[in-house]
Design an enzyme around this catalytic site. Structure first.
Site, PDB file in Angstrom:
ATOM      1  N   ILE A   1       0.805  -1.375  -0.024  1.00  0.00           N
ATOM      2  CA  ILE A   1      -0.082  -0.046  -0.088  1.00  0.00           C
ATOM      3  C   ILE A   1       0.786   1.370  -0.030  1.00  0.00           C
ATOM      4  O   ILE A   1       0.561   2.198  -0.529  1.00  0.00           O
ATOM      5  CB  ILE A   1      -1.016  -0.071   1.176  1.00  0.00           C
TER       6      ILE A   1
ATOM      7  N   ASN B   1       1.977   4.731   7.448  1.00  0.00           N
ATOM      8  CA  ASN B   1       1.545   3.477   6.661  1.00  0.00           C
ATOM      9  C   ASN B   1       2.278   2.224   7.306  1.00  0.00           C
ATOM     10  O   ASN B   1       1.714   1.144   7.372  1.00  0.00           O
ATOM     11  CB  ASN B   1       1.524   3.557   5.180  1.00  0.00           C
TER      12      ASN B   1
ATOM     13  N   SER C   1      -7.266   0.201   9.764  1.00  0.00           N
ATOM     14  CA  SER C   1      -7.818  -1.350   8.692  1.00  0.00           C
ATOM     15  C   SER C   1      -9.423  -1.688   9.286  1.00  0.00           C
ATOM     16  O   SER C   1      -9.637  -1.072  10.372  1.00  0.00           O
ATOM     17  CB  SER C   1      -7.166  -2.344   9.487  1.00  0.00           C
TER      18      SER C   1
ATOM     19  N   ASP D   1      11.481   3.669   5.077  1.00  0.00           N
ATOM     20  CA  ASP D   1      11.331   2.461   5.205  1.00  0.00           C
ATOM     21  C   ASP D   1      12.391   1.838   6.310  1.00  0.00           C
ATOM     22  O   ASP D   1      13.348   2.156   6.134  1.00  0.00           O
ATOM     23  CB  ASP D   1      11.028   1.469   4.038  1.00  0.00           C
TER      24      ASP D   1
ATOM     25  N   TYR E   1      -3.488  -7.536  16.558  1.00  0.00           N
ATOM     26  CA  TYR E   1      -3.572  -6.620  15.319  1.00  0.00           C
ATOM     27  C   TYR E   1      -4.741  -5.659  15.366  1.00  0.00           C
ATOM     28  O   TYR E   1      -4.415  -4.634  15.120  1.00  0.00           O
ATOM     29  CB  TYR E   1      -3.263  -7.443  13.905  1.00  0.00           C
TER      30      TYR E   1
HETATM   31  N1  NAD Z   1      -2.766  -5.848   3.076  1.00  0.00           N
HETATM   32  C1  NAD Z   1      -3.725  -5.706   3.822  1.00  0.00           C
HETATM   33  O1  NAD Z   1      -4.663  -6.436   3.679  1.00  0.00           O
HETATM   34  C2  NAD Z   1      -4.111  -4.666   4.790  1.00  0.00           C
HETATM   35  C3  NAD Z   1      -5.271  -4.399   5.578  1.00  0.00           C
HETATM   36  C4  NAD Z   1      -5.457  -3.269   6.079  1.00  0.00           C
HETATM   37  C5  NAD Z   1      -4.533  -2.545   6.317  1.00  0.00           C
HETATM   38  N2  NAD Z   1      -3.313  -2.644   6.162  1.00  0.00           N
HETATM   39  C6  NAD Z   1      -2.247  -1.813   6.670  1.00  0.00           C
HETATM   40  O2  NAD Z   1      -1.413  -1.649   5.571  1.00  0.00           O
HETATM   41  C7  NAD Z   1      -0.369  -0.865   5.993  1.00  0.00           C
HETATM   42  C8  NAD Z   1       0.575  -1.501   4.994  1.00  0.00           C
HETATM   43  O3  NAD Z   1       0.452  -3.044   4.762  1.00  0.00           O
HETATM   44  P1  NAD Z   1       0.878  -3.603   3.393  1.00  0.00           P
HETATM   45  O4  NAD Z   1      -0.065  -4.701   3.256  1.00  0.00           O
HETATM   46  O5  NAD Z   1       1.306  -2.838   2.430  1.00  0.00           O
HETATM   47  O6  NAD Z   1       2.218  -4.338   3.909  1.00  0.00           O
HETATM   48  P2  NAD Z   1       3.689  -4.683   3.297  1.00  0.00           P
HETATM   49  O7  NAD Z   1       4.338  -5.818   4.347  1.00  0.00           O
HETATM   50  O8  NAD Z   1       3.418  -5.085   1.898  1.00  0.00           O
HETATM   51  O9  NAD Z   1       4.451  -3.363   3.488  1.00  0.00           O
HETATM   52  C9  NAD Z   1       4.682  -2.733   4.654  1.00  0.00           C
HETATM   53  C10 NAD Z   1       5.885  -1.850   4.484  1.00  0.00           C
HETATM   54  O10 NAD Z   1       6.159  -1.398   5.846  1.00  0.00           O
HETATM   55  C11 NAD Z   1       7.741  -1.484   6.024  1.00  0.00           C
HETATM   56  N3  NAD Z   1       7.873  -1.658   7.782  1.00  0.00           N
HETATM   57  C12 NAD Z   1       7.262  -2.349   8.471  1.00  0.00           C
HETATM   58  N4  NAD Z   1       7.508  -2.386   9.560  1.00  0.00           N
HETATM   59  C13 NAD Z   1       8.284  -1.161   9.461  1.00  0.00           C
HETATM   60  C14 NAD Z   1       9.006  -0.580  10.736  1.00  0.00           C
HETATM   61  N5  NAD Z   1       9.125  -1.061  12.004  1.00  0.00           N
HETATM   62  N6  NAD Z   1       9.814   0.612  10.201  1.00  0.00           N
HETATM   63  C15 NAD Z   1       9.658   0.931   9.026  1.00  0.00           C
HETATM   64  N7  NAD Z   1       9.140   0.222   7.739  1.00  0.00           N
HETATM   65  C16 NAD Z   1       8.414  -0.863   8.164  1.00  0.00           C
HETATM   66  C17 NAD Z   1       8.032  -2.867   5.367  1.00  0.00           C
HETATM   67  O11 NAD Z   1       9.400  -2.776   5.149  1.00  0.00           O
HETATM   68  C18 NAD Z   1       7.190  -2.772   4.283  1.00  0.00           C
HETATM   69  O12 NAD Z   1       7.932  -2.126   3.028  1.00  0.00           O
HETATM   70  C19 NAD Z   1      -0.097  -1.551   7.475  1.00  0.00           C
HETATM   71  O13 NAD Z   1      -0.080  -0.540   8.135  1.00  0.00           O
HETATM   72  C20 NAD Z   1      -1.211  -2.461   7.555  1.00  0.00           C
HETATM   73  O14 NAD Z   1      -1.650  -2.790   8.798  1.00  0.00           O
HETATM   74  C21 NAD Z   1      -3.020  -3.784   5.329  1.00  0.00           C
END
Ligand code: NAD
Length: 250
Positions: free
Chosen positions: A18, A79, A131, A37, A144
């Site tokens: 995202i 994010n 979320s 990141d 979570y």
């Molecule tokens: N994918 C889903 O279904 C979903 C649904 C609702 C909400 N979300 C939220 O969207 C956001 C992104 O999720 P995504 O699915 O794109 O995940 P993803 O794992 O594809 O990407 C997450 C990114 O965050 C970075 N990251 C994680 N922990 C970190 C830290 N401690 N410091 C710096 N960077 C960090 C990771 O390196 C990665 O680049 C999250 O907050 C997640 O809770 C995701």
């Protein structure tokens, strides 16, 4: 000339899923974006700063670097986040602290570091990635969900605190989105195809949300077009929160 021309944006967790879709979407509409990141190694074409959001000093430094690269900051997209599975019986205290530290306090750290820059902007906005887990009870997601429930409340409190400083604060509440994160969850399932079908069936649209759809919602909340919108949670969940469908009859 685009509506987001010149908007200076920092996206945490912008190297994947995202966050990356948001960076690309905003750039395509004329914004200038820096990605923060913990792992920026796969982003040679992008302006990046490396920091783990659980490290306050690293976040302060990285936000400062980003503001220097952009000559200021208009928008912060909080994010970065991690997942956790299980009921309250399944995770120990250390895991609760670890996940809340990234998902909740990580947003606090980045926001705190960005506030001074945002106060100086004419189009200041923070968009938090929350979320559906904050607004609907999902099985096996106690930790979570608690972290995202905190993000929802934090969004409202921050919106109240900073509205008179001209900083809008909103969040998006995505349903299950097709990102590398969900890909990893599916890969780990006993039957990935059946697991994907179950996740798709949970959403009234019958499919997962795309990262681009979440990015478009984040871009709206970040944009000057949303200048009267603060303290809201925008659902991007395929109808999962609001709709109650009858079973298919075909
Ligand atoms: N994918 C889903 O279904 C979903 C649904 C609702 C909400 N979300 C939220 O969207 C956001 C992104 O999720 P995504 O699915 O794109 O995940 P993803 O794992 O594809 O990407 C997450 C990114 O965050 C970075 N990251 C994680 N922990 C970190 C830290 N401690 N410091 C710096 N960077 C960090 C990771 O390196 C990665 O680049 C999250 O907050 C997640 O809770 C995701």
């Amino acid at each position: 000339m685009s509506d987001l021309d010149g908007l200076r944006v920092l996206v945490t967790g912008g190297a994947s899923g995202i966050g990356l879709a948001t960076a690309l979407h905003l750039e395509a509409r004329g914004a200038r974006v820096v990605v923060l990141d913990r792992d920026v190694s796969g982003q040679p074409d992008r302006a990046c700063v490396q920091a783990d959001v659980s490290d306050a000093a690293a976040v302060d430094r990285a936000v400062g670097e980003a503001a220097e690269l952009l000559s200021g900051l208009d928008v912060l997209v909080n994010n970065a986040g991690i997942g956790a599975q299980g009921t309250v019986a399944d995770n120990d205290d250390a895991e609760w602290h670890r996940v809340l530290d990234v998902n909740v306090v990580g947003m606090v750290r980045a926001s705190r570091a960005a506030l001074g820059h945002l106060r100086a902007s004419d189009h200041a906005a923070i968009v938090n990635v929350c979320s559906i887990a904050a607004t609907a009870g999902l099985p096996n997601r106690a930790l979570y969900s608690a972290s995202k429930g905190a993000v929802l409340s934090l969004t409202l409190a921050m919106a109240a605190d900073h509205v008179r400083e001209g900083i809008r604060v909103n969040c998006v509440t995505p349903g299950t989105a097709d990102t590398p994160w969900v890909g990893r969850l599916l890969d780990a399932a006993a039957d990935p195809q059946a697991e994907r079908a179950a996740l798709e069936a949970r959403q009234p649209t019958g499919r997962l949300v795309s990262a681009d759809e979440v990015a478009a919602a984040i871009a709206y909340l970040a944009s000057p077009a949303a200048s009267a919108t603060t303290g809201i949670a925008l659902a991007v969940d395929g109808g999962m929160q609001g709709l109650r469908l009858r079973p298919r009859e075909d």
